[in-house]
Motif scaffolding. Structure first.
Motif, mmCIF file in Angstrom:
data_model
loop_
_atom_site.group_PDB
_atom_site.id
_atom_site.type_symbol
_atom_site.label_atom_id
_atom_site.label_comp_id
_atom_site.label_asym_id
_atom_site.label_seq_id
_atom_site.Cartn_x
_atom_site.Cartn_y
_atom_site.Cartn_z
ATOM 1 N N HIS A 14 -107.168 113.184 -74.511
ATOM 2 C CA HIS A 14 -107.852 112.004 -73.990
ATOM 3 C C HIS A 14 -108.980 111.583 -74.924
ATOM 4 O O HIS A 14 -109.123 110.400 -75.264
ATOM 5 C CB HIS A 14 -108.384 112.298 -72.589
ATOM 6 C CG HIS A 14 -109.056 111.133 -71.949
ATOM 7 N ND1 HIS A 14 -110.408 110.922 -72.049
ATOM 8 C CD2 HIS A 14 -108.551 110.123 -71.210
ATOM 9 C CE1 HIS A 14 -110.716 109.817 -71.392
ATOM 10 N NE2 HIS A 14 -109.610 109.317 -70.867
ATOM 11 N N LEU A 21 -103.602 114.041 -64.718
ATOM 12 C CA LEU A 21 -104.101 113.527 -63.442
ATOM 13 C C LEU A 21 -105.159 114.449 -62.845
ATOM 14 O O LEU A 21 -106.146 113.977 -62.265
ATOM 15 C CB LEU A 21 -102.941 113.318 -62.465
ATOM 16 C CG LEU A 21 -101.959 112.210 -62.862
ATOM 17 C CD1 LEU A 21 -100.748 112.218 -61.945
ATOM 18 C CD2 LEU A 21 -102.633 110.848 -62.895
ATOM 19 N N PHE A 57 -107.782 111.442 -65.281
ATOM 20 C CA PHE A 57 -107.431 110.384 -66.215
ATOM 21 C C PHE A 57 -106.364 109.474 -65.615
ATOM 22 O O PHE A 57 -105.530 109.910 -64.825
ATOM 23 C CB PHE A 57 -106.947 110.960 -67.540
ATOM 24 C CG PHE A 57 -107.945 111.890 -68.202
ATOM 25 C CD1 PHE A 57 -109.304 111.605 -68.208
ATOM 26 C CD2 PHE A 57 -107.529 113.057 -68.815
ATOM 27 C CE1 PHE A 57 -110.213 112.447 -68.825
ATOM 28 C CE2 PHE A 57 -108.424 113.913 -69.436
ATOM 29 C CZ PHE A 57 -109.769 113.610 -69.438
ATOM 30 N N GLU A 58 -106.361 108.223 -66.039
ATOM 31 C CA GLU A 58 -105.445 107.217 -65.524
ATOM 32 C C GLU A 58 -104.125 107.236 -66.284
ATOM 33 O O GLU A 58 -104.058 107.632 -67.444
ATOM 34 C CB GLU A 58 -106.060 105.823 -65.650
ATOM 35 C CG GLU A 58 -107.360 105.657 -64.892
ATOM 36 C CD GLU A 58 -107.167 105.635 -63.399
ATOM 37 O OE1 GLU A 58 -106.142 105.082 -62.934
ATOM 38 O OE2 GLU A 58 -108.035 106.170 -62.687
ATOM 39 N N GLY A 117 -95.208 105.841 -64.860
ATOM 40 C CA GLY A 117 -96.554 106.260 -65.209
ATOM 41 C C GLY A 117 -96.557 107.164 -66.417
ATOM 42 O O GLY A 117 -95.880 108.188 -66.418
#
Length: 131
Positions: free
Chosen positions: A34, A121, A125-126, A57
Motif C-alpha cells: 500500500h 481489507l 485499505f479500499e 474488487g
C-alpha cells in the motif's frame, strides 16, 4: 508443566535470524505494498485471480493476470528484471504461490503479498471495482 508451545525449544538466535531474514526475500505485506503504491512503485502488482473476482474488487493499481495465464509471451511486456508481486484471495488461497511459481519458472523476480485481499481489507485499505 510443559506446554505444546515450549515442548520443542525455540531455534538458536542465529538460526532464527537466518530463517526470518530469508522469508522477506519471498514475501512482502499489504502495508508495504500500500505504501509503495502511494508513491512511484518499483514493482508490478499482479492479481492472479479470475477476471470476475478482479472485477468485483481488486487492489488499485493491480494488473489482472490469472496464474494459469502467466506465459513467457505475456511477460515479455515487462523488462526481465521487473519485480512482480502476486496476490490472491488470502491465506486460504494458494493462487499467489501458483503465480509466483510460474514467474520463477520463467526466471522472473517475484514475491508474494502475504494476506492477499483478506489482509488488504483487514488493514482497512479500499478495493477498486470495474463498475
Amino acid at each position: 508443566m510443559t506446554s505444546a508451545v515450549t515442548a520443542i525449544p525455540a531455534a538458536p538466535s542465529d538460526a532464527a535470524r537466518e530463517h526470518f531474514a530469508v522469508e522477506f526475500t519471498f514475501e512482502t505485506d499489504c502495508w508495504d505494498v500500500h505504501h509503495a503504491l502511494s508513491k512511484e512503485p518499483d514493482f508490478i502488482l499482479l492479481d492472479v485471480r479470475s477476471p470476475s473476482l478482479y472485477a468485483a474488487g481488486h487492489i488499485p493499481g493491480a494488473v489482472l493476470l490469472p496464474h494459469g495465464k502467466i506465459t513467457r509471451s505475456k511477460m515479455s511486456a515487462w523488462p526481465d528484471d521487473t519485480l512482480f508481486v502476486t496476490y490472491c484471495a488470502g491465506p486460504h488461497c494458494n493462487g499467489a504461490a501458483r503465480g509466483a511459481l510460474r514467474l520463477a519458472e520463467l526466471g522472473r523476480p517475484v514475491k508474494i503479498m502475504a494476506g492477499g485481499i483478506t489482509g488488504w481489507l483487514d488493514e482497512g485499505f479500499e478495493l477498486a471495482t470495474d463498475e
